[in-house]
Design a protein around this motif. Structure first.
Motif, PDB file in Angstrom:
ATOM      1  N   VAL A 161       0.816  -1.209   0.000  1.00  0.00           N
ATOM      2  CA  VAL A 161       0.000   0.000   0.000  1.00  0.00           C
ATOM      3  C   VAL A 161       0.853   1.264   0.000  1.00  0.00           C
ATOM      4  N   GLN A 162       2.152   1.107  -0.192  1.00  0.00           N
ATOM      5  CA  GLN A 162       3.056   2.251  -0.233  1.00  0.00           C
ATOM      6  C   GLN A 162       3.888   2.180  -1.505  1.00  0.00           C
ATOM      7  N   ALA A 163       4.491   3.306  -1.861  1.00  0.00           N
ATOM      8  CA  ALA A 163       5.307   3.343  -3.079  1.00  0.00           C
ATOM      9  C   ALA A 163       6.702   3.872  -2.763  1.00  0.00           C
ATOM     10  N   LEU A 164       7.706   3.167  -3.273  1.00  0.00           N
ATOM     11  CA  LEU A 164       9.084   3.617  -3.266  1.00  0.00           C
ATOM     12  C   LEU A 164       9.589   3.519  -4.699  1.00  0.00           C
ATOM     13  N   PRO A 165      10.528   4.363  -5.098  1.00  0.00           N
ATOM     14  CA  PRO A 165      10.962   4.372  -6.503  1.00  0.00           C
ATOM     15  C   PRO A 165      11.375   3.007  -7.042  1.00  0.00           C
ATOM     16  N   SER A 166      12.058   2.185  -6.237  1.00  0.00           N
ATOM     17  CA  SER A 166      12.596   0.928  -6.746  1.00  0.00           C
ATOM     18  C   SER A 166      11.758  -0.298  -6.385  1.00  0.00           C
TER      19      SER A 166
END
Length: 271
Positions: A161-166
């Protein structure tokens, strides 16, 4: 009704480090024998041997296999061996899926990453971190190694439910993993086998340290967690032991947070 885990067997996929190793140690403390599958180079031979020795120090058996847990050939070879190990105990009481090997590349080019994610990388990540749960469960069930009262746990993360670039490919794999947990829970319910995903909070493991943005992510998690600290592998190990002390399969098909309330804490509210 609570039961003893003494003398039962646990199969840990991803047993040599991080949360998988902590679960193996925690269950060994409860008198559980451990079969572990891990995939390590020779450089980690001494570290893995120390994990095995630590498990055996509790007076239980520990059999580790250095092999690719996502490979069909590995399953074909190891399932009969595991059947031989666990037959007297009635099969596998606990299956832990803690495989943390995936591609950490953004979907699109950006500063620091000139090449975007490829189809092969995405497929590999989902196969290792999600689909392999289905394949192992299929093979263990076919070999009659999962019995009423058995528990299956898959390690997921707040990355769904979260976003990180990689993190895109791993996030997709964790989402698929949780879907597989729900489906397996329904199909195994008539057999008395419970299947759940455990969503650990941010935990300093070798897998986390491979995420390029992990330093900032760790700092925010430590700041936001109501307990004032990060999740430890031992926190997850304790949850597995507690949840496994019953023959009931009624708690099944869930994603269970083992994060000290981290996911639900408002940013900055608990500092």
């Amino acid at each position: 009704m609570l039961t003893s885990l003494q003398g039962s067997w646990c199969l840990v996929l991803g047993a040599s480090s991080g949360i998988g190793a902590a679960i193996a140690r925690g269950l060994a403390r409860e008198g559980v024998h451990i079969a572990g599958v891990h995939f390590d180079t020779g450089a980690r031979t001494e570290e893995v041997a120390a994990v095995v020795d630590g498990i055996r120090a509790y007076g239980v058996e520990a059999r580790f296999f250095n092999a690719n847990a996502a490979s069909r050939a590995t399953r074909d070879r190891l399932v009969p061996e595991i059947a031989g190990l666990t037959g007297d105990a009635g099969g596998i009481r606990i299956l832990v899926h803690s495989l943390a090997f995936g591609t950490l590349v953004p979907f699109l080019p950006r500063d620091g990453w000139e090449k975007p994610l490829t189809g092969r990388q995405l497929e590999m990540t989902l196969d290792v971190m999600a689909h392999s749960l289905v394949y192992w469960t299929q093979d263990l069930a076919a070999a009659k190694l999962l019995r009423p009262g058995s528990k299956v746990y898959a390690m997921t993360s707040a990355g769904v439910v979260q976003a990180l670039p990689s993190y895109g490919a791993v996030s997709a794999a964790k989402s698929a993993l949780e879907s597989h947990v729900r489906q397996l829970a329904c199909e195994l319910a008539p057999h008395g086998v419970a299947v759940n995903a455990l969503r650990a909070g941010v935990t300093l493991t070798p897998a986390l340290r491979r995420i390029p943005e992990h330093a900032g992510y760790v700092a925010r998690a430590a700041e936001n967690n109501p307990h004032g600290r990060l999740t430890r592998p031992e926190d997850v190990a304790e949850a597995v032991a507690v949840l496994s002390r019953t023959d009931s399969s009624w708690l099944t098909g869930n994603t269970i947070g083992v994060d000290g309330g981290e996911l639900h804490a408002a940013a900055g509210a608990w500092g």
